[in-house]
Design a protein around this motif. Structure first.
Motif, PDB file in Angstrom:
ATOM      1  N   ILE A 261      15.823 -10.124  -0.316  1.00 47.65           N
ATOM      2  CA  ILE A 261      15.774 -11.018   0.019  1.00 47.65           C
ATOM      3  C   ILE A 261      15.599 -11.471   1.829  1.00 47.65           C
ATOM      4  CG2 ILE A 261      18.375 -12.880   1.270  1.00 47.65           C
ATOM      5  CD1 ILE A 261      19.816 -12.247  -1.604  1.00 47.65           C
ATOM      6  N   GLY A 262      16.041 -10.712   2.573  1.00 45.63           N
ATOM      7  CA  GLY A 262      15.769 -10.504   4.037  1.00 45.63           C
ATOM      8  C   GLY A 262      14.324  -9.933   4.334  1.00 45.63           C
ATOM      9  N   ASP A 263      13.662 -10.661   5.647  1.00 46.47           N
ATOM     10  CA  ASP A 263      12.177 -10.522   5.407  1.00 46.47           C
ATOM     11  C   ASP A 263      12.216  -9.217   5.903  1.00 46.47           C
ATOM     12  OD1 ASP A 263      14.253 -10.406   8.045  1.00 46.47           O
ATOM     13  OD2 ASP A 263      11.845 -10.534   9.305  1.00 46.47           O
ATOM     14  N   ARG A 264      12.719  -7.811   6.275  1.00 44.53           N
ATOM     15  CA  ARG A 264      12.395  -7.080   6.866  1.00 44.53           C
ATOM     16  C   ARG A 264      12.418  -6.411   5.432  1.00 44.53           C
ATOM     17  NH1 ARG A 264      13.815  -2.511  10.225  1.00 44.53           N
ATOM     18  NH2 ARG A 264      12.477  -0.358   9.150  1.00 44.53           N
ATOM     19  N   ALA A 265      12.751  -6.106   4.639  1.00 43.00           N
ATOM     20  CA  ALA A 265      13.195  -5.820   3.112  1.00 43.00           C
ATOM     21  C   ALA A 265      11.599  -6.428   2.157  1.00 43.00           C
ATOM     22  CB  ALA A 265      14.219  -6.119   2.420  1.00 43.00           C
ATOM     23  N   ILE A 266      11.700  -7.163   2.531  1.00 45.53           N
ATOM     24  CA  ILE A 266      10.255  -7.801   1.913  1.00 45.53           C
ATOM     25  C   ILE A 266       9.200  -7.091   1.924  1.00 45.53           C
ATOM     26  CG2 ILE A 266       8.657  -9.853   1.399  1.00 45.53           C
ATOM     27  CD1 ILE A 266      11.150 -11.241   1.461  1.00 45.53           C
ATOM     28  N   HIS A 267       9.022  -7.778   4.156  1.00 48.71           N
ATOM     29  CA  HIS A 267       7.642  -6.229   4.536  1.00 48.71           C
ATOM     30  C   HIS A 267       7.628  -5.077   4.126  1.00 48.71           C
ATOM     31  CE1 HIS A 267       4.691  -5.535   7.546  1.00 48.71           C
ATOM     32  NE2 HIS A 267       5.874  -4.659   8.057  1.00 48.71           N
ATOM     33  N   GLU A 268       8.580  -4.404   3.784  1.00 48.22           N
ATOM     34  CA  GLU A 268       9.201  -2.901   3.863  1.00 48.22           C
ATOM     35  C   GLU A 268       8.242  -2.966   1.760  1.00 48.22           C
ATOM     36  OE1 GLU A 268       9.023  -0.571   5.479  1.00 48.22           O
ATOM     37  OE2 GLU A 268       9.935  -1.474   7.635  1.00 48.22           O
ATOM     38  N   LEU A 269       8.889  -3.397   0.966  1.00 48.14           N
ATOM     39  CA  LEU A 269       8.484  -3.254  -0.119  1.00 48.14           C
ATOM     40  C   LEU A 269       6.662  -4.045   0.101  1.00 48.14           C
ATOM     41  CD1 LEU A 269       9.449  -3.267  -3.527  1.00 48.14           C
ATOM     42  CD2 LEU A 269      10.081  -5.625  -2.880  1.00 48.14           C
ATOM     43  N   VAL A 270       6.386  -4.898   0.240  1.00 45.02           N
ATOM     44  CA  VAL A 270       5.254  -5.288   0.345  1.00 45.02           C
ATOM     45  C   VAL A 270       4.471  -3.947   0.885  1.00 45.02           C
ATOM     46  CG1 VAL A 270       3.517  -6.362   0.912  1.00 45.02           C
ATOM     47  CG2 VAL A 270       5.644  -7.806   1.097  1.00 45.02           C
ATOM     48  N   SER A 271       4.729  -3.480   1.691  1.00 44.38           N
ATOM     49  CA  SER A 271       4.063  -1.627   2.354  1.00 44.38           C
ATOM     50  C   SER A 271       4.255  -1.095   1.132  1.00 44.38           C
ATOM     51  CB  SER A 271       4.702  -1.082   3.459  1.00 44.38           C
ATOM     52  OG  SER A 271       4.814  -2.246   4.145  1.00 44.38           O
ATOM     53  N   VAL A 272       4.870  -1.475   0.835  1.00 45.72           N
ATOM     54  CA  VAL A 272       4.981   0.098  -0.922  1.00 45.72           C
ATOM     55  C   VAL A 272       4.009  -0.220  -1.934  1.00 45.72           C
ATOM     56  CG1 VAL A 272       6.683   1.076  -2.702  1.00 45.72           C
ATOM     57  CG2 VAL A 272       7.635   0.833  -0.262  1.00 45.72           C
ATOM     58  N   PHE A 273       4.028  -1.429  -1.784  1.00 42.83           N
ATOM     59  CA  PHE A 273       3.145  -1.981  -2.776  1.00 42.83           C
ATOM     60  C   PHE A 273       1.590  -1.932  -2.677  1.00 42.83           C
ATOM     61  CE2 PHE A 273       6.048  -4.584  -4.730  1.00 42.83           C
ATOM     62  CZ  PHE A 273       6.529  -4.545  -6.287  1.00 42.83           C
ATOM     63  N   THR A 274       1.775  -2.143  -1.359  1.00 42.83           N
ATOM     64  CA  THR A 274       0.149  -2.277  -1.422  1.00 42.83           C
ATOM     65  C   THR A 274      -0.196  -0.670  -0.782  1.00 42.83           C
ATOM     66  OG1 THR A 274       0.253  -3.665   0.572  1.00 42.83           O
ATOM     67  CG2 THR A 274      -1.411  -2.365   1.813  1.00 42.83           C
ATOM     68  N   ARG A 275       0.711   0.666  -0.741  1.00 48.38           N
ATOM     69  CA  ARG A 275       0.400   1.577  -0.754  1.00 48.38           C
ATOM     70  C   ARG A 275       0.473   2.021  -2.059  1.00 48.38           C
ATOM     71  NH1 ARG A 275       4.955   6.481   0.466  1.00 48.38           N
ATOM     72  NH2 ARG A 275       3.566   7.932  -0.221  1.00 48.38           N
ATOM     73  N   LEU A 276       0.893   1.430  -3.308  1.00 50.23           N
ATOM     74  CA  LEU A 276       0.728   1.763  -4.443  1.00 50.23           C
ATOM     75  C   LEU A 276      -0.903   0.856  -4.597  1.00 50.23           C
ATOM     76  CD1 LEU A 276       4.091   1.196  -5.995  1.00 50.23           C
ATOM     77  CD2 LEU A 276       2.713   3.606  -6.293  1.00 50.23           C
ATOM     78  N   GLU A 277      -1.527  -0.419  -4.595  1.00 47.12           N
ATOM     79  CA  GLU A 277      -2.725  -0.712  -4.524  1.00 47.12           C
ATOM     80  C   GLU A 277      -3.446   0.475  -4.185  1.00 47.12           C
ATOM     81  OE1 GLU A 277      -5.275  -3.357  -6.521  1.00 47.12           O
ATOM     82  OE2 GLU A 277      -3.302  -2.486  -6.930  1.00 47.12           O
ATOM     83  N   LYS A 278      -3.668   0.640  -2.764  1.00 46.81           N
ATOM     84  CA  LYS A 278      -4.661   1.775  -2.287  1.00 46.81           C
ATOM     85  C   LYS A 278      -5.157   2.783  -3.243  1.00 46.81           C
ATOM     86  CE  LYS A 278      -3.880  -0.093   2.282  1.00 46.81           C
ATOM     87  NZ  LYS A 278      -4.188   0.014   3.869  1.00 46.81           N
ATOM     88  N   GLU A 279      -4.091   3.606  -3.298  1.00 46.80           N
ATOM     89  CA  GLU A 279      -4.071   4.721  -4.310  1.00 46.80           C
ATOM     90  C   GLU A 279      -4.529   4.808  -5.734  1.00 46.80           C
ATOM     91  OE1 GLU A 279      -0.054   6.647  -4.844  1.00 46.80           O
ATOM     92  OE2 GLU A 279       0.126   6.963  -2.927  1.00 46.80           O
TER      93      GLU A 279
END
Length: 466
Positions: A261-279
């Motif tokens: 819900i919060g912008d920090r939670a979303i940003h950190e989660l997007v970073s996780v998904f981005t990391r997985l996509e790069k892998e």
């Protein structure tokens, strides 16, 4: 005893408890309720244990806030749970305290579970019966299918799944269910070989539900800047753990739906998904999930993360009526950052697939209420006159797709559901008015005349049979 769910002021809430002092067999001696929302009350304050003690001193009481991320318990309930001034906060929750450090009855996120564990659990027969009674109510508002998502404690998962299967085995499941699993049972699901999409036309295994943060109402949504009265919310999972969970799930064919819900939670989660996509790109692999991952809620969203979500192909699962229910709350708690809230227009313009829902019982499950909110950005009483951040309004056609086409695609069912197309299952509703042409305000009072699932009439608004 269950207190009727309505967002009444503190005094009315207490009067309601006092008028209904006799518990039912279903709940033992407990008095439970849900759906209060202090941001909609004149006094703008949360009830506390002292308030509840005035009308129910000897029976345990717990009343959930509308968002289900905060609850208030009376002294008897706290006593049964063993919560005292010496009790530490659980890892992912907060026990509210007064100026002397004594618990005030307000419990946030997983602190609620300390009390909830003491509440008698309904039997499988009671749960199955309650579901059978509730499904026709959903038919009457035009619902042909639902996503059954998990609460954080997960205790509802197993009995819910058993009840759904029992209804299905008895040919009494007359609604399509996408049954999600809580992250806590991920390893169990993998061990027995469950995969997202398993099942038949009525009941299927859905996403694995994970939680990145709490809610705005409980002040546990994780923000990059503090709330107006202090604090930044909480992170419910270390992001390295979140990465490992999602990686583990998708490697075995399980898609995830992550509450953020919060912008920090979303940003950190997007970073996780981005990391997985790069892998995946580095190893020349693709995700083994049959349907895309989802982020649930996406309430406070920065443009940089919005763009990343679009590029990653992540689905947004959002709740239009919550946007207007939260107007006062957001303006009070995060002020001008409200411009970042519920950015439906911006997300659609960036090509993000939006699945619309209600998060019921957080908001009304009626899709017509959600459509009205999405296209007007107004409460049901028509305020604000020009809509709340009206630049985020969308068109009727787009809102309808959010309840039809998008859910079918998000669950891998587009070949059989989501549109009236030759060869697909005939799930459809008939409305008394044309919502594409009428005054948007009239959408709220538009009646469902007919609901069909698989070509079978499950609701007839003109049926006068007693």
């Amino acid at each position: 005893m269950l207190i009727p769910s309505r967002p009444t002021p503190v005094n009315s809430l207490l009067e309601n408890i006092a008028k209904n002092p006799t518990p039912t067999n279903l709940l033992g001696e407990w008095i439970l309720g849900q759906n209060w929302n202090e941001s909609q009350w004149p006094e703008r304050r949360m009830p506390n244990r002292k308030d509840l003690d005035k009308v129910a001193q000897h029976l345990p009481v717990m009343l959930w806030r509308s968002d289900l991320h905060l609850a208030v318990a009376n002294s008897r309930a706290l006593e049964l749970a063993g919560i005292t001034e010496d009790t530490s906060n659980p890892p992912h929750g907060v026990i509210g305290r007064d100026e002397k450090g004594i618990p005030n009855g307000i419990l946030q996120d997983e602190a609620i579970d300390l009390v909830k564990r003491k509440i008698p659990v309904p039997t499988d027969i009671q749960i199955t019966s309650a579901m059978a009674d509730a499904i026709p109510t959903l038919h009457a508002i035009g619902i042909t299918g639902l996503n059954d998502l998990r609460l954080m404690d997960g205790h509802d998962g197993s009995p819910t799944f058993r009840a759904l299967q029992q209804l299905h085995n008895n040919s009494e499941l007359s609604i399509r269910v996408w049954m999600c699993l809580l992250g806590d049972v991920l390893e169990d699901a993998i061990r027995i070989g469950l995969m997202t999409g398993m099942g038949d036309d009525l009941l299927r295994i859905g996403h694995v539900k994970l939680f990145a943060d709490g809610s705005l109402g409980a002040h546990t949504a994780w923000l990059s800047e503090s709330y107006a009265d202090g604090g930044n919310g909480i992170s419910l999972y270390p992001m390295e753990d979140m990465y490992q969970l999602i990686r583990r799930a998708e490697s075995t064919g399980l898609s995830v739906a992550v509450h953020a819900i919060g912008d920090r939670a979303i940003h950190e989660l997007v970073s996780v998904f981005t990391r997985l996509e790069k892998e995946r790109k580095t190893s020349h692999e693709t995700a083994k999930t049959p349907v895309p991952h989802r982020i649930e809620h996406l309430q406070i969203l920065h443009t940089r993360d919005l763009i990343s979500i679009s590029e990653l192909g992540i689905i947004g699962s959002v709740q239009p009526r919550q946007a207007t229910d939260d107007i006062i709350l957001i303006e009070k708690s995060i002020r001008d950052r409200g411009k970042l809230a519920y950015r439906f227009r911006d997300m659609l313009d960036r090509g993000i697939m939006l699945v619309f829902g209600s998060d019921c019982p957080v908001a009304s499950p009626n899709p017509l209420s959600g459509i009205h909110a999405a296209i007007t950005r107004q409460r049901e009483d028509g305020t604000p006159e020009k809509g709340w951040y009206p630049n985020q309004r969308i068109q009727v056609e787009e809102a309808v797709r959010g309840y039809t086409v998008a859910p079918a695609k998000a669950t891998g069912r587009w070949d059989t559901l989501g549109s009236l197309t030759l060869g697909k299952l005939a799930d459809f509703i008939v409305l008394e008015k044309d919502i594409y042409t009428i005054d948007p305000a009239l959408i709220l009072t538009t009646r469902v005349d007919l609901t069909c699932i698989g070509g079978r009439i499950v609701y007839d608004g003109h049926d006068i049979t007693p």
